[in-house]
Design a protein around this motif. Structure first.
Motif, PDB file in Angstrom:
ATOM      1  N   CYS A   1      16.964   9.762  14.030  1.00  0.00           N
ATOM      2  CA  CYS A   1      17.123   9.601  12.585  1.00  0.00           C
ATOM      3  C   CYS A   1      16.523   8.301  12.074  1.00  0.00           C
ATOM      4  CB  CYS A   1      18.588   9.726  12.189  1.00  0.00           C
ATOM      5  SG  CYS A   1      19.178  11.417  12.398  1.00  0.00           S
ATOM      6  N   GLY A   2      16.002   7.462  12.964  1.00  0.00           N
ATOM      7  CA  GLY A   2      15.226   6.308  12.526  1.00  0.00           C
ATOM      8  C   GLY A   2      13.822   6.716  12.104  1.00  0.00           C
ATOM      9  N   GLU A   3      13.342   7.838  12.608  1.00  0.00           N
ATOM     10  CA  GLU A   3      12.040   8.359  12.180  1.00  0.00           C
ATOM     11  C   GLU A   3      12.230   8.812  10.732  1.00  0.00           C
ATOM     12  OE1 GLU A   3       8.764  10.737  11.204  1.00  0.00           O
ATOM     13  OE2 GLU A   3      10.769  11.551  11.296  1.00  0.00           O
TER      14      GLU A   3
ATOM     15  N   ASN B   1      11.731   2.281   3.827  1.00  0.00           N
ATOM     16  CA  ASN B   1      11.368   0.989   4.410  1.00  0.00           C
ATOM     17  C   ASN B   1      12.507   0.439   5.255  1.00  0.00           C
ATOM     18  OD1 ASN B   1       9.372   0.047   1.635  1.00  0.00           O
ATOM     19  ND2 ASN B   1       8.675  -0.039   3.752  1.00  0.00           N
ATOM     20  N   ASN B   2      12.100  -0.377   6.203  1.00  0.00           N
ATOM     21  CA  ASN B   2      13.036  -1.035   7.101  1.00  0.00           C
ATOM     22  C   ASN B   2      13.842  -2.134   6.380  1.00  0.00           C
ATOM     23  OD1 ASN B   2      12.958  -3.748   9.042  1.00  0.00           O
ATOM     24  ND2 ASN B   2      13.755  -1.924  10.043  1.00  0.00           N
ATOM     25  N   VAL B   3      14.998  -2.456   6.900  1.00  0.00           N
ATOM     26  CA  VAL B   3      15.873  -3.498   6.350  1.00  0.00           C
ATOM     27  C   VAL B   3      15.119  -4.827   6.186  1.00  0.00           C
ATOM     28  CG1 VAL B   3      17.872  -4.978   6.908  1.00  0.00           C
ATOM     29  CG2 VAL B   3      17.980  -2.508   7.336  1.00  0.00           C
TER      30      VAL B   3
ATOM     31  N   ALA C   1      18.176   1.608   8.053  1.00  0.00           N
ATOM     32  CA  ALA C   1      19.023   0.690   8.825  1.00  0.00           C
ATOM     33  C   ALA C   1      19.578   1.436  10.038  1.00  0.00           C
ATOM     34  CB  ALA C   1      20.150   0.144   7.952  1.00  0.00           C
ATOM     35  N   ASP C   2      18.751   2.318  10.590  1.00  0.00           N
ATOM     36  CA  ASP C   2      19.208   3.121  11.725  1.00  0.00           C
ATOM     37  C   ASP C   2      19.157   2.328  13.036  1.00  0.00           C
ATOM     38  OD1 ASP C   2      20.237   5.676  12.577  1.00  0.00           O
ATOM     39  OD2 ASP C   2      18.403   5.875  13.733  1.00  0.00           O
ATOM     40  N   GLU C   3      18.364   1.296  13.054  1.00  0.00           N
ATOM     41  CA  GLU C   3      18.220   0.387  14.203  1.00  0.00           C
ATOM     42  C   GLU C   3      18.808   0.870  15.531  1.00  0.00           C
ATOM     43  OE1 GLU C   3      19.722  -3.934  14.209  1.00  0.00           O
ATOM     44  OE2 GLU C   3      17.544  -4.068  14.172  1.00  0.00           O
ATOM     45  N   SER C   4      18.020   1.663  16.243  1.00  0.00           N
ATOM     46  CA  SER C   4      18.509   2.210  17.518  1.00  0.00           C
ATOM     47  C   SER C   4      17.520   2.071  18.659  1.00  0.00           C
ATOM     48  CB  SER C   4      18.826   3.699  17.367  1.00  0.00           C
ATOM     49  OG  SER C   4      19.516   3.959  16.185  1.00  0.00           O
ATOM     50  N   GLU C   5      16.407   1.392  18.433  1.00  0.00           N
ATOM     51  CA  GLU C   5      15.413   1.251  19.495  1.00  0.00           C
ATOM     52  C   GLU C   5      15.916   0.224  20.506  1.00  0.00           C
ATOM     53  OE1 GLU C   5      11.933   2.326  19.472  1.00  0.00           O
ATOM     54  OE2 GLU C   5      10.899   0.734  20.574  1.00  0.00           O
TER      55      GLU C   5
ATOM     56  N   PRO D   1       6.387  10.686  16.526  1.00  0.00           N
ATOM     57  CA  PRO D   1       5.990   9.755  17.597  1.00  0.00           C
ATOM     58  C   PRO D   1       7.021   9.531  18.690  1.00  0.00           C
ATOM     59  CG  PRO D   1       5.685   8.793  15.393  1.00  0.00           C
ATOM     60  CD  PRO D   1       6.514  10.019  15.227  1.00  0.00           C
ATOM     61  N   LEU D   2       8.182  10.180  18.648  1.00  0.00           N
ATOM     62  CA  LEU D   2       9.143   9.950  19.732  1.00  0.00           C
ATOM     63  C   LEU D   2       8.548  10.381  21.077  1.00  0.00           C
ATOM     64  CD1 LEU D   2      12.910  10.134  19.929  1.00  0.00           C
ATOM     65  CD2 LEU D   2      11.639  11.427  21.622  1.00  0.00           C
ATOM     66  N   GLY D   3       7.763  11.445  21.056  1.00  0.00           N
ATOM     67  CA  GLY D   3       7.141  11.895  22.295  1.00  0.00           C
ATOM     68  C   GLY D   3       6.274  10.800  22.912  1.00  0.00           C
TER      69      GLY D   3
ATOM     70  N   LEU E   1       0.840  -1.202   0.000  1.00  0.00           N
ATOM     71  CA  LEU E   1       0.000   0.000   0.000  1.00  0.00           C
ATOM     72  C   LEU E   1       0.878   1.257   0.000  1.00  0.00           C
ATOM     73  CD1 LEU E   1      -3.014   0.678   0.105  1.00  0.00           C
ATOM     74  CD2 LEU E   1      -2.825   0.834   2.604  1.00  0.00           C
ATOM     75  N   LYS E   2       1.904   1.241   0.840  1.00  0.00           N
ATOM     76  CA  LYS E   2       2.837   2.374   0.905  1.00  0.00           C
ATOM     77  C   LYS E   2       3.448   2.634  -0.464  1.00  0.00           C
ATOM     78  CE  LYS E   2       6.088   3.534   4.364  1.00  0.00           C
ATOM     79  NZ  LYS E   2       7.151   3.153   5.258  1.00  0.00           N
ATOM     80  N   TRP E   3       3.856   1.570  -1.133  1.00  0.00           N
ATOM     81  CA  TRP E   3       4.474   1.734  -2.458  1.00  0.00           C
ATOM     82  C   TRP E   3       3.468   2.313  -3.454  1.00  0.00           C
ATOM     83  CZ3 TRP E   3       7.759  -3.324  -3.552  1.00  0.00           C
ATOM     84  CH2 TRP E   3       8.766  -3.415  -2.563  1.00  0.00           C
TER      85      TRP E   3
HETATM   86  C1  FMN Z   1      11.651   7.823  16.986  1.00  0.00           C
HETATM   87  C2  FMN Z   1      11.505   6.822  15.913  1.00  0.00           C
HETATM   88  C3  FMN Z   1      12.560   5.963  15.626  1.00  0.00           C
HETATM   89  C4  FMN Z   1      12.445   5.019  14.606  1.00  0.00           C
HETATM   90  N1  FMN Z   1      13.505   4.197  14.365  1.00  0.00           N
HETATM   91  C5  FMN Z   1      13.419   3.308  13.339  1.00  0.00           C
HETATM   92  C6  FMN Z   1      14.533   2.474  13.030  1.00  0.00           C
HETATM   93  O1  FMN Z   1      15.582   2.533  13.656  1.00  0.00           O
HETATM   94  N2  FMN Z   1      14.402   1.607  12.005  1.00  0.00           N
HETATM   95  C7  FMN Z   1      13.252   1.530  11.256  1.00  0.00           C
HETATM   96  O2  FMN Z   1      13.184   0.750  10.328  1.00  0.00           O
HETATM   97  N3  FMN Z   1      12.195   2.299  11.537  1.00  0.00           N
HETATM   98  C8  FMN Z   1      12.251   3.192  12.556  1.00  0.00           C
HETATM   99  N4  FMN Z   1      11.178   4.006  12.809  1.00  0.00           N
HETATM  100  C9  FMN Z   1       9.985   3.901  11.930  1.00  0.00           C
HETATM  101  C10 FMN Z   1      10.168   4.734  10.671  1.00  0.00           C
HETATM  102  O3  FMN Z   1       9.709   6.053  10.921  1.00  0.00           O
HETATM  103  C11 FMN Z   1       9.376   4.207   9.502  1.00  0.00           C
HETATM  104  O4  FMN Z   1       8.061   4.012   9.895  1.00  0.00           O
HETATM  105  C12 FMN Z   1       9.897   2.896   8.974  1.00  0.00           C
HETATM  106  O5  FMN Z   1      11.245   2.987   8.627  1.00  0.00           O
HETATM  107  C13 FMN Z   1       9.103   2.503   7.765  1.00  0.00           C
HETATM  108  O6  FMN Z   1       9.534   1.268   7.284  1.00  0.00           O
HETATM  109  P1  FMN Z   1       8.608  -0.012   7.312  1.00  0.00           P
HETATM  110  O7  FMN Z   1       7.268   0.415   6.801  1.00  0.00           O
HETATM  111  O8  FMN Z   1       9.296  -0.949   6.400  1.00  0.00           O
HETATM  112  O9  FMN Z   1       8.563  -0.480   8.715  1.00  0.00           O
HETATM  113  C14 FMN Z   1      11.266   4.940  13.851  1.00  0.00           C
HETATM  114  C15 FMN Z   1      10.199   5.798  14.155  1.00  0.00           C
HETATM  115  C16 FMN Z   1      10.318   6.712  15.168  1.00  0.00           C
HETATM  116  C17 FMN Z   1       9.184   7.614  15.446  1.00  0.00           C
END
Ligand code: FMN
Ligand code: SF4
Ligand code: FES
Lengths: 166, 450
Positions: free
Chosen positions: B171-173, B208-210, B82-86, B402-404, B63-65
């Motif tokens: 930067c993952g957002e 998109n995520n990895v 590929a920010d993977e920091s959660e 959404p970080l808040g 759908l996103k695409w």
């Molecule tokens: C604060 C914050 C951090 C995020 N960190 C990541 C992250 O590290 N990796 C990631 O794939 N998505 C992260 N997201 C979600 C991304 O904003 C985004 O929804 C996502 O990359 C979309 O890919 P997807 O639809 O394949 O999941 C984060 C969102 C927020 C609000």
């Protein structure tokens, strides 16, 4: 006056070519990483100003970025930086004790550098290695499943490397 | 053994390298799409698969695409997150480190579907050695004709570049990521416009995520309909879960989304149970941003149904008695862990990572951290608990990104389920410095019965 070597300048050219025409500002983060590595492990105002000229940016554009990201050091640091994770998942595996142990071993608190300029201790937030906790980052590598013995060995390793390269 | 689609080849010696990867069927999906499918066909297949974004929000990928704007003469971009920091999450790293070509393959197919000729992988800067692994994999793919101009004679051009960040969870957002990729501070953008319309350099962009992008490979090879049959309902397919904390076997596991939480936590195929013979106290099932669940709500829902490892089941009961699958960061706490300390550490994390643009987030995360620090270090007052509740409530829903919310939810859930532990900390400040509160009534029902 600081200056990148010819080889580094080529590397930077290469990085700039990854982005569309006129978007060389995109190269700022990677180029700051190189600058930090080349010019003493931290970003002085002189270094940041130089990066600005290399990428044809205003100095303020570089300062803004350098102050935002935690990997850029804005103060001189030791030769080896122990960046130990202190976030929840690492706490479950005893990171509090590892941090305390390193403090005792090196005689410094987080944020400080040893008098010989070899070690800086930093506590950092989750590095994406929670399953291999406790852990720390050392340069480009992660040191995981830390124990007191491992910490001792890492300190020794750094001391030996420092001697070799002196 | 459960079916694996992403990590099925992970045990093969040398799978990290091109030759071995190719010999084991790698890059077949690129051949398939470039020779037999149109970009829209690929998007349709992904839609059929029911794949939902694996980065945390679970938004349907196809759908996103399909939302991607396609004005003539304007480039479109695909950016891999590929920010993977959660905290709790380390699955993408595993995939990139041990089977990098799967991501490259998925990126080529997805670039074709979205029409991206220049695709970026934005990777957290701390993963320095993985940057090298990815760059090597990209060079190998280039040398073997999978990237570059006119790939396989299809007329499709594609290049992939790795872009390292420099230490910033925000930067993952996705919009902060795009800002960062443009060489700026990682301040999230106000939406709309959404990246699908105005993203990187103002052009239509998909982020998109990895894991999401890697999953496109098995979807193309088996077909969307087949993929959709795996899992339960809208939780289609397999999911990588990174498990950590006090378990016997921390690590990254690929699960079919049809197993129970109990199986995941206790079976030897996965976590292998709680370490050191301890009892389960709590679990954060989807990364630090999702609500913590006490043991008695983890294995069964409030209605008494078996809780499953699916998007729907983990969120059953809403925030009152449920949580979320989130990013798949599964953090387990045993009886010796302190909920106050954990909550404080998460608050400090969000405080550190707030970009500072919105005052509810900037000030709120500061206050949460300060108050929790006081409680943790023996200076808390009873009214602080209500103050925490009030502060977190004022952040939620009042911010640009959404970080808040992500900072507010863990605090709310900890108070909701473990209020007595907070109270004990406040009324016994000295004892709380020496020992942990333990289990109270949150005993692990499963183990208690044995
Ligand atoms: C604060 C914050 C951090 C995020 N960190 C990541 C992250 O590290 N990796 C990631 O794939 N998505 C992260 N997201 C979600 C991304 O904003 C985004 O929804 C996502 O990359 C979309 O890919 P997807 O639809 O394949 O999941 C984060 C969102 C927020 C609000
Ligand atoms: S919610 Fe926090 S992180 Fe997100 S934009 Fe606002 S201040 Fe920045
Ligand atoms: S919490 Fe320490 S690496 Fe994630």
């Amino acid at each position: 006056m600081i200056k990148f070597s010819e080889q580094k300048l080529k590397e930077i050219e290469q990085i700039i070519s990854h982005y569309p025409e006129g978007k060389q500002k995109s190269a700022l983060l990677p180029v700051l990483h190189i600058a930090q590595q080349e010019f003493g492990g931290w970003l002085s105002v002189e270094t940041m100003d130089y990066v600005a000229t290399v990428l044809n940016l205003l100095p303020i554009e570089v300062y803004e970025v350098a102050t935002f990201y935690s990997m850029y050091n804005l103060k001189p640091v030791g030769r080896y930086i122990f960046e130990v994770c202190q976030t929840g998942p690492c706490i479950t595996k005893g990171s509090d004790n590892i941090i305390k142990y390193i403090e005792e071993k090196l005689g410094i608190k987080p944020g400080e550098t040893t008098a010989d300029g070899l070690f800086t201790l930093k506590t950092v937030e989750c590095l994406g290695a929670c399953g291999y906790a406790p852990m720390m980052q050392l340069g480009k590598s992660y040191r995981e499943h830390l124990t007191k013995e491992k910490v001792n060995a890492i300190i020794e390793e750094c001391r030996m490397n420092a001697e070799k390269n002196n | 053994m459960a079916r694996k689609l992403l990590l099925d080849k992970i045990g093969i010696e040398g799978i990290r390298y091109y030759d071995v990867y190719r010999k084991n069927g790698g890059y077949a999906s690129v051949e398939k799409v470039l020779k037999t499918m149109s970009p829209d066909d690929v998007t349709k297949e992904v839609k059929k698969s029911g794949l939902r974004g694996r980065g945390g929000a679970g938004f349907p990928t196809g759908l996103k695409w399909s939302f991607l704007a396609k004005p003539a003469g304007v480039p479109r971009y695909l950016v891999c997150n590929a920010d993977e920091s959660e905290p709790g999450t380390f699955k993408d790293r595993f995939l990139m480190e041990f089977i990098p070509h799967l991501l490259i393959e998925g990126l080529i197919v997805s670039s074709y579907a979205t029409g991206s000729n220049r695709t970026y992988i934005y990777i957290r800067g701390e993963f320095g050695w993985i940057v090298e692994i990815l760059e090597q994999a990209i060079a190998e793919a280039n040398n073997n004709g999978w990237l570059g101009k006119n790939i396989l004679g299809s007329g499709f051009d594609c290049e992939i570049f790795v872009h390292p960040g420099a230490g910033a969870y925000i930067c993952g957002e996705e919009t902060a990521l795009l800002e960062s990729l443009e060489g700026k501070r990682g301040n999230p953008r106000i939406k709309p416009p959404f990246p699908a319309v105005k993203g990187l350099y103002g052009c239509p962009t998909v982020v998109n995520n990895v894991e999401t992008l890697a999953t496109v490979v098995p979807i193309i090879s088996m077909g969307g309909d087949e993929y959709a049959k795996i899992g339960i309902g809208k939780s289609a397919g397999t999911k990588l879960i990174s498990a950590c904390g006090n378990i016997n076997k921390p690590g990254v596991y690929e699960i079919e989304m049809n197993i129970s939480v109990e199986e995941f936590l206790y079976s030897d195929e996965y976590c292998g149970g709680i370490a050191n013979g301890k009892r389960l106290k709590a679990c954060v099932p989807g990364g630090s941003s999702v609500p913590i669940l006490p043991a008695n709500l983890l294995l069964k829902t409030a209605k008494g149904e078996t809780r499953m490892m699916t998007y729907e089941s983990l969120s059953d009961g809403g925030f009152q008695t449920g949580s979320m699958l989130g990013s798949g960061g599964f953090i387990v706490y045993d009886e010796d862990q302190c909920i106050v300390r954990n909550t404080y550490s998460f608050a400090r994390f969000y405080r550190h990572e707030s970009c500072g643009q919105c005052s509810p987030c900037r000030e709120g995360t500061l206050w949460l951290t300060k108050i929790l620090y006081d409680i943790e270090y023996g200076k808390g007052k009873m009214k602080d608990i209500d103050l925490l509740w009030h502060v977190q409530g004022n952040i939620e829903g009042n911010t640009i990104c959404p970080l808040g919310d992500a900072a507010a939810w863990p605090v709310a859930a900890a108070i909701r389920h473990f209020r007595d532990e907070f109270e004990w900390h406040i009324t016994n400040p000295e004892e709380a410095q020496r020992r942990n509160y333990g289990l109270a009534h949150y005993a692990d029902t499963l183990q208690a019965e044995v």
